[in-house]
Design a protein around this motif. Structure first.
Motif: not given
Lengths: 263, 268
Positions: A106-129
């Protein structure tokens, strides 16, 4: 043990999950559009009122923070909710059991979600800022208060605001895993994002420094804090460290929660 | 490939859901997993899949705990709860997620959609599916990795007669291919037609582990001439001591309620 191939496959699966939902794209669009839209209104108002301001008011004007404080907090709520839902939504539908059956570590699931959610929102966040910064400085060019990206602290503030958005989505993700109910996790997230400064500020000035709204205000600004602000705001490095601390606590709690509980 | 359950025990608070349960599910036949509601069938399956942790005992697939399988979907196909899907995702996207997580090529997705009769609706959102269509999607997910072991919890629920007929044929075919097929159900008639072997539990304990013929033959008091009725009599007598409620006062033993379960909850 987290091994690269398993995590890679889990990341691929999570990426398909997040992009195959229309709500992801609606939330992203709403977050960016609302933040940029309200920032435009704020900068136009600033430019309009500038001639009526006193010298001290002008000196206290932070041309970078002016477009972020308020408008970006809308995007924070939207992307934080995206983070919460990507975990709590699976518990709500029961899909989490299929996810853990496919990826029993299950640690893989948490890590994978963190990578995908973190990466996706980082791109959106930087674009917004970045968009808010570029459009905003153009809108206040009549005042002479505008700054360029190479001006001291500006690049840190712009990049930092994007990072803050991604961090809030990760805090939401962790809360979603730990609390598992969407309503409860959202309430906790909004409490941390919106109310914590009032609550902690009522305890002591030191406590106020670790509140996320205060952290955001420091990261988003380029002016040194006023004597009053310096009492209740952390330094810039401390602000980033506190932000990282929230992410580590929330996502760390998620790792522990999925390991110990029945799914 | 076998499923081996040894001395498995699971408590929820003060309630013992699974109580020192042991049985082995062997390949090449359909093993029916029977028991009254609340007997612990779903809990047992969830423990085998590593979703719930047992308090004691072991559950092994091919000699190993499920959580240690490298590509679990290529070894065990499971259907636990057909409604556990995101309503806004398409059937094909749901399957692509699972395929990606286990390194299964995406080309399997249209294949299993076709095999489960969902080829036409693969791009539609799952939220608009009937329960029967969701059961078919659950089966498609179970078949995705072409696994030697299949574990299905109440797969017949919600299927129409054509679907029931189809799944019966599918399960028998999968067993003929040499796979281990483990199916829980409380529909006795369906199990009588589909299962070669039975594992019957009640209150978390093993009641019977026998071939269908032996299970019925062991019930010496059987009086019915109809084989299905004889099976039902044998089942009801075997589980009579382990139901948490008494059906005889409510609707008469063996009568079928509108839900089709034959079980009605009444005060003892």
């Amino acid at each position: 043990m987290i091994t690269a191939p398993t995590t890679g496959r889990a990341v691929h699966a999570e990426w398909i999950k997040i992009r195959s939902l229309r709500s992801t794209w609606l939330t992203a669009l709403l977050a960016v559009a609302a933040a940029v839209g309200f920032a435009i209104l704020a900068y136009r108002s600033n430019a309009h009122q500038w001639p009526t301001w006193s010298a001290s008011q002008r000196a206290a004007y932070d041309p970078v923070r002016a477009g972020y404080a308020g408008p970006v907090e809308l995007a924070v709520l939207a992307l934080g909710t995206l983070g919460v839902l990507s975990a709590s939504g699976e518990y709500g539908t029961g899909l989490i059991r299929a996810t853990f059956t496919a990826t029993p570590r299950r640690a893989h699931v948490v890590a994978a979600k963190a990578i995908v959610v973190g990466g996706f929102t980082l791109v959106l966040g930087e674009a917004t800022a970045f968009t808010i910064f570029e459009v905003g400085q153009h809108l206040i060019s009549s005042t002479g208060a505008q700054v360029s990206l190479s001006h001291p602290h500006v690049a840190r503030a712009v990049a930092g605001v994007g990072l803050y958005l991604a961090a809030c989505a990760l805090i939401g993700l962790g809360l979603g895993f730990v609390i598992r109910r969407t309503a409860g996790a959202l309430a906790a997230l909004f409490g941390v994002l919106l109310v914590a400064d009032l609550l902690l500020g009522s305890i002591s000035d030191t406590a106020a420094k670790v509140a996320l709204p205060t952290v955001f205000a420091r990261i988003a600004g380029i002016l040194p804090p006023s004597p009053h602000q310096a009492r209740i705001e952390p330094s810039v490095p401390a602000a980033f460290a506190i932000l990282a601390g929230y992410v580590v606590l929330s996502v760390g709690a998620a790792f522990l929660a999925v390991r110990q509980r029945d799914a | 490939m076998t499923i081996e359950v040894r001395e498995l025990t699971k408590r929820f608070g003060g309630t013992v859901a699974v109580d020192a349960l042991s049985f082995t599910v062997r390949p090449g036949r359909v093993t029916g997993f029977l028991g009254p509601n609340g007997a612990g069938k779903s809990t047992t399956m969830r423990i085998i899949l590593g979703l719930d942790a047992a308090d004691s005992g072991t559950a092994l697939v091919d000699g190993r705990p499920y959580a240690e399988l490298r590509h679990p979907l290529k070894q065990v196909g499971a259907l636990l709860d057909a409604t556990a899907v995101h309503p806004a995702r398409s059937a094909a996207a749901h399957l692509r997620v699972l395929a990606a997580s286990n390194g299964i090529e995406a080309a399997r997705v249209p294949q299993v959609l076709a095999r489960t009769g969902l080829a036409e609706v693969g791009r539609r959102r799952v939220g608009g599916f009937s329960l029967g269509m969701k059961q078919r999607l659950g089966l498609a997910a179970a078949l995705l990795g072409d696994p030697p072991v299949l574990m299905l919890d109440e797969p017949v629920n919600g299927l129409d007669p054509e679907g029931v007929h189809w799944i019966r044929g599918l399960l028998k075919e999968l067993a003929r291919e040499g796979r281990t097929v483990f199916v829980s159900s409380h529909l006795l008639a369906e199990m009588a037609l589909t299962a070669d072997h039975l594992v019957v539990i009640g209150r978390g304990r093993l009641v019977a582990d026998a071939s269908l013929a032996d299970f019925v033959a062991a019930d010496t008091a059987a009086s019915a001439s109809n084989p299905l009725m004889a099976f039902e009599e044998a089942y009801l007598r075997a589980t009579a001591g382990v139901v948490d409620f008494d059906t005889s006062q409510a609707a008469g033993v063996g009568s079928v309620t509108p839900e089709g379960t034959g079980e009605t909850r009444t005060q003892q």
